[in-house]
Design a protein around this motif. Structure first.
Motif, PDB file in Angstrom:
ATOM      1  N   ALA A 165       0.887   4.062  -2.881  1.00  0.00           N
ATOM      2  CA  ALA A 165       0.624   5.462  -2.540  1.00  0.00           C
ATOM      3  C   ALA A 165       1.736   6.368  -3.062  1.00  0.00           C
ATOM      4  O   ALA A 165       1.476   7.464  -3.564  1.00  0.00           O
ATOM      5  N   ALA A 166       2.979   5.901  -2.952  1.00  0.00           N
ATOM      6  CA  ALA A 166       4.109   6.687  -3.444  1.00  0.00           C
ATOM      7  C   ALA A 166       4.035   6.863  -4.956  1.00  0.00           C
ATOM      8  O   ALA A 166       4.299   7.946  -5.490  1.00  0.00           O
ATOM      9  N   ARG A 167       3.664   5.799  -5.647  1.00  0.00           N
ATOM     10  CA  ARG A 167       3.559   5.886  -7.106  1.00  0.00           C
ATOM     11  C   ARG A 167       2.445   6.830  -7.527  1.00  0.00           C
ATOM     12  O   ARG A 167       2.589   7.578  -8.493  1.00  0.00           O
ATOM     13  N   ARG A 168       1.340   6.794  -6.807  1.00  0.00           N
ATOM     14  CA  ARG A 168       0.250   7.699  -7.145  1.00  0.00           C
ATOM     15  C   ARG A 168       0.638   9.150  -6.864  1.00  0.00           C
ATOM     16  O   ARG A 168       0.276  10.056  -7.613  1.00  0.00           O
ATOM     17  N   ALA A 169       1.367   9.343  -5.764  1.00  0.00           N
ATOM     18  CA  ALA A 169       1.779  10.702  -5.408  1.00  0.00           C
ATOM     19  C   ALA A 169       2.746  11.281  -6.434  1.00  0.00           C
ATOM     20  O   ALA A 169       2.816  12.499  -6.613  1.00  0.00           O
ATOM     21  N   ALA A 170       3.483  10.407  -7.109  1.00  0.00           N
ATOM     22  CA  ALA A 170       4.435  10.873  -8.116  1.00  0.00           C
ATOM     23  C   ALA A 170       3.728  11.395  -9.364  1.00  0.00           C
ATOM     24  O   ALA A 170       4.333  12.081 -10.184  1.00  0.00           O
ATOM     25  N   GLN A 171       2.438  11.055  -9.521  1.00  0.00           N
ATOM     26  CA  GLN A 171       1.656  11.527 -10.658  1.00  0.00           C
ATOM     27  C   GLN A 171       0.358  12.156 -10.154  1.00  0.00           C
ATOM     28  O   GLN A 171      -0.735  11.669 -10.430  1.00  0.00           O
ATOM     29  N   PRO A 172       0.452  13.214  -9.360  1.00  0.00           N
ATOM     30  CA  PRO A 172      -0.742  13.784  -8.729  1.00  0.00           C
ATOM     31  C   PRO A 172      -1.762  14.349  -9.708  1.00  0.00           C
ATOM     32  O   PRO A 172      -2.932  14.456  -9.396  1.00  0.00           O
ATOM     33  N   ALA A 173      -1.322  14.713 -10.906  1.00  0.00           N
ATOM     34  CA  ALA A 173      -2.245  15.331 -11.857  1.00  0.00           C
ATOM     35  C   ALA A 173      -3.152  14.300 -12.539  1.00  0.00           C
ATOM     36  O   ALA A 173      -4.167  14.654 -13.117  1.00  0.00           O
ATOM     37  N   ARG A 174      -2.788  13.042 -12.458  1.00  0.00           N
ATOM     38  CA  ARG A 174      -3.555  12.007 -13.163  1.00  0.00           C
ATOM     39  C   ARG A 174      -4.567  11.362 -12.211  1.00  0.00           C
ATOM     40  O   ARG A 174      -4.197  10.747 -11.219  1.00  0.00           O
ATOM     41  N   ALA A 212       0.831  -1.204   0.000  1.00  0.00           N
ATOM     42  CA  ALA A 212       0.000   0.000   0.000  1.00  0.00           C
ATOM     43  C   ALA A 212       0.866   1.256   0.000  1.00  0.00           C
ATOM     44  O   ALA A 212       0.551   2.245  -0.663  1.00  0.00           O
ATOM     45  N   ALA A 213       1.974   1.211   0.739  1.00  0.00           N
ATOM     46  CA  ALA A 213       2.882   2.358   0.781  1.00  0.00           C
ATOM     47  C   ALA A 213       3.511   2.608  -0.586  1.00  0.00           C
ATOM     48  O   ALA A 213       3.623   3.748  -1.034  1.00  0.00           O
ATOM     49  N   VAL A 214       3.916   1.533  -1.258  1.00  0.00           N
ATOM     50  CA  VAL A 214       4.510   1.655  -2.588  1.00  0.00           C
ATOM     51  C   VAL A 214       3.491   2.232  -3.568  1.00  0.00           C
ATOM     52  O   VAL A 214       3.801   3.125  -4.365  1.00  0.00           O
ATOM     53  N   GLY A 273      -4.167  -1.403  -1.734  1.00  0.00           N
ATOM     54  CA  GLY A 273      -4.257  -0.147  -2.463  1.00  0.00           C
ATOM     55  C   GLY A 273      -4.221  -0.290  -3.965  1.00  0.00           C
ATOM     56  O   GLY A 273      -4.103   0.715  -4.675  1.00  0.00           O
ATOM     57  N   ARG A 274      -4.352  -1.509  -4.481  1.00  0.00           N
ATOM     58  CA  ARG A 274      -4.338  -1.696  -5.931  1.00  0.00           C
ATOM     59  C   ARG A 274      -5.706  -1.438  -6.554  1.00  0.00           C
ATOM     60  O   ARG A 274      -5.807  -1.215  -7.756  1.00  0.00           O
ATOM     61  N   LEU A 275      -6.759  -1.509  -5.741  1.00  0.00           N
ATOM     62  CA  LEU A 275      -8.115  -1.203  -6.190  1.00  0.00           C
ATOM     63  C   LEU A 275      -8.710  -0.127  -5.298  1.00  0.00           C
ATOM     64  O   LEU A 275      -8.397  -0.044  -4.105  1.00  0.00           O
ATOM     65  N   ASP A 276      -9.583   0.687  -5.885  1.00  0.00           N
ATOM     66  CA  ASP A 276     -10.310   1.689  -5.104  1.00  0.00           C
ATOM     67  C   ASP A 276     -11.624   1.130  -4.579  1.00  0.00           C
ATOM     68  O   ASP A 276     -12.034   1.440  -3.456  1.00  0.00           O
ATOM     69  N   VAL A 277     -12.286   0.343  -5.390  1.00  0.00           N
ATOM     70  CA  VAL A 277     -13.580  -0.217  -5.004  1.00  0.00           C
ATOM     71  C   VAL A 277     -13.735  -1.567  -5.706  1.00  0.00           C
ATOM     72  O   VAL A 277     -13.134  -1.797  -6.761  1.00  0.00           O
ATOM     73  N   ALA A 278     -14.534  -2.460  -5.108  1.00  0.00           N
ATOM     74  CA  ALA A 278     -14.731  -3.779  -5.716  1.00  0.00           C
ATOM     75  C   ALA A 278     -16.117  -4.309  -5.376  1.00  0.00           C
ATOM     76  O   ALA A 278     -16.673  -4.008  -4.316  1.00  0.00           O
ATOM     77  N   PHE A 279     -16.663  -5.095  -6.301  1.00  0.00           N
ATOM     78  CA  PHE A 279     -17.916  -5.813  -6.086  1.00  0.00           C
ATOM     79  C   PHE A 279     -17.536  -7.238  -5.674  1.00  0.00           C
ATOM     80  O   PHE A 279     -17.020  -8.003  -6.495  1.00  0.00           O
ATOM     81  N   LEU A 280     -17.801  -7.586  -4.419  1.00  0.00           N
ATOM     82  CA  LEU A 280     -17.283  -8.837  -3.871  1.00  0.00           C
ATOM     83  C   LEU A 280     -18.142  -9.291  -2.703  1.00  0.00           C
ATOM     84  O   LEU A 280     -19.149  -8.662  -2.376  1.00  0.00           O
ATOM     85  N   ARG A 281     -17.746 -10.386  -2.065  1.00  0.00           N
ATOM     86  CA  ARG A 281     -18.414 -10.865  -0.866  1.00  0.00           C
ATOM     87  C   ARG A 281     -17.935 -10.049   0.343  1.00  0.00           C
ATOM     88  O   ARG A 281     -16.897  -9.399   0.286  1.00  0.00           O
ATOM     89  N   VAL A 282     -18.672 -10.121   1.414  1.00  0.00           N
ATOM     90  CA  VAL A 282     -18.250  -9.468   2.658  1.00  0.00           C
ATOM     91  C   VAL A 282     -17.230 -10.387   3.321  1.00  0.00           C
ATOM     92  O   VAL A 282     -17.587 -11.306   4.061  1.00  0.00           O
ATOM     93  N   GLU A 283     -15.961 -10.170   3.013  1.00  0.00           N
ATOM     94  CA  GLU A 283     -14.885 -11.053   3.472  1.00  0.00           C
ATOM     95  C   GLU A 283     -14.508 -10.724   4.919  1.00  0.00           C
ATOM     96  O   GLU A 283     -13.967  -9.655   5.198  1.00  0.00           O
ATOM     97  N   PRO A 284     -14.759 -11.641   5.862  1.00  0.00           N
ATOM     98  CA  PRO A 284     -14.533 -11.324   7.281  1.00  0.00           C
ATOM     99  C   PRO A 284     -13.062 -11.174   7.666  1.00  0.00           C
ATOM    100  O   PRO A 284     -12.748 -10.579   8.692  1.00  0.00           O
ATOM    101  N   ALA A 285     -12.162 -11.703   6.862  1.00  0.00           N
ATOM    102  CA  ALA A 285     -10.741 -11.676   7.221  1.00  0.00           C
ATOM    103  C   ALA A 285     -10.058 -10.357   6.860  1.00  0.00           C
ATOM    104  O   ALA A 285      -8.877 -10.189   7.160  1.00  0.00           O
TER     105      ALA A 285
END
Length: 369
Positions: A135-144, A131-133, A193-205
């Protein structure tokens, strides 16, 4: 020239870091005066390798072996490395931790109590690093502006158009990426942090936020020439005596729903084959001539060799949800979640048909929070 001490000899002779950190009055001199060092490996390097040498790769290797239950499978399928090398890495990790983490048995590799305790923390540590990696990659391209949506395999045909409609006003300004995967893998992608939102089951773990958008009834899958195909609906007692296929330990939500239904129906049916996903279920139904309880969306994906029938009486349901990470601060995600009620419509609704279940499903979703 004399050969230097072996690795095992070094470990038996070198004092621990605690001994080296004693007061000056009791300090241990190492290496001993006059000791010779090999030109390419210094004593300091040896000490450095054995004290605090745990690396992320050790945790990745450990998690892979734990999940595969086999050194060979983990080496070949997950890590693409040689099995002897992987074994050495696991031994190094055990040496650093100071306890045995795994044992061999007739069933393969099994975790000790210490290994089970480490596994959860190792997964969390790796997820946080990824997730940290990201986030860093996204921060490097803030305009996109990007927005990544994941779908449980098979649900795209019903939910992708609706998801795009929710973002209709923003599509010209953002780049939307679409992926398809199995529910536990989607949950992990949200955490990492690879997805923003997903259609999935309610995964308890997984520590995620969920908004339930549908309650899917369970149906029975069977070979197209099975004797029960003559029935319009299947009574649960008809499942007894048949080869039974259900969710594996990875498909925890499906397995829990199935076991609860059988228990409420007064049936003591043991699982013959556990599957991670719908594709595996359909393959086993066709090849073993067994029966499987699967969510109703399976009807859209069945091959000619497999057919479905509804359950007689009140069928159990399994929730489909929109999931996202509470730590995700994306303004696009905030907008998407605010419009979730627009998604809550009957999946089988024909074009132009009124959304008469939207309000009821919305109340069900809020009641689950």
């Amino acid at each position: 020239m004399k050969e230097g001490p072996s690795g095992s000899a070094i470990r038996s002779l070198i004092p621990s870091h605690r001994e080296l950190l004693r007061s000056k009055a009791g300090v241990v001199m190492w290496p001993p005066p006059g000791a010779r060092e090999k030109g390419f490996v210094s004593w300091a390097a040896c000490l450095g390798n054995m004290e605090g040498a745990m690396e992320l790769r050790h945790l990745r290797y450990f998690v892979a072996v734990a999940e595969e239950g086999s050194l060979t499978l983990a080496a070949e399928k997950r890590l693409h490395t040689a099995q002897p090398s992987l074994s050495r890495q696991i031994r190094d990790l055990e040496y650093e931790v100071g306890v045995q983490l795994m044992t061999r048995s007739v069933h393969g590799i099994e975790l000790t109590a210490a290994g089970k305790a480490l596994l959860d923390h190792a997964r969390l540590a790796l997820a946080q690093v990824d997730a940290a990696v990201e986030a860093a990659r996204r921060a490097a391209q803030p305009a996109r502006k990007t927005f990544a949506i994941g779908f449980q395999t098979g649900h795209e045909m019903n939910w992708l158009p609706r998801a795009m409609n929710v973002l209709r006003d923003e599509l010209k300004d953002i780049h939307v990426t679409i992926s398809s995967d199995y529910s536990p893998d989607l949950a992990e992608a949200l955490v990492r942090g690879r997805l923003d939102v997903a259609f999935l089951r309610v995964e308890p773990a997984f520590d995620l936020c969920y908004e339930v958008v549908d309650h899917e009834p369970m149906i029975v899958l069977m070979p197209s020439d099975h004797r029960l195909t003559s029935r319009e609906a299947i009574h649960p007692r008809e499942l007894a005596g048949e080869i039974f296929i259900g969710g594996s330990n990875k498909a925890t939500v499906l397995r829990a729903v199935t076991e609860d239904y059988l228990r409420r129906s007064g049936l003591d049916i043991k699982l013959d084959h556990g599957v991670d996903n719908l594709a595996m279920a359909m393959s086993l139904v066709a090849s073993t001539r067994g029966l499987a309880l699967m969510p109703a969306y399976a009807k859209n994906l069945l091959p000619w060799s497999v057919v479905s029938r509804p359950l007689e009486g009140e069928a159990p349901t399994i929730d489909l949800a929109v999931g996202y990470s509470k730590s995700n601060t994306s303004p696009i995600l905030k907008l998407f979640v605010s419009r979730v009620d627009e998604l809550i419509v009957r999946v089988s609704k024909k074009p132009g048909e009124p959304s008469d279940e939207s309000e009821g499903n919305a109340e069900g979703r809020r009641g689950s929070e």
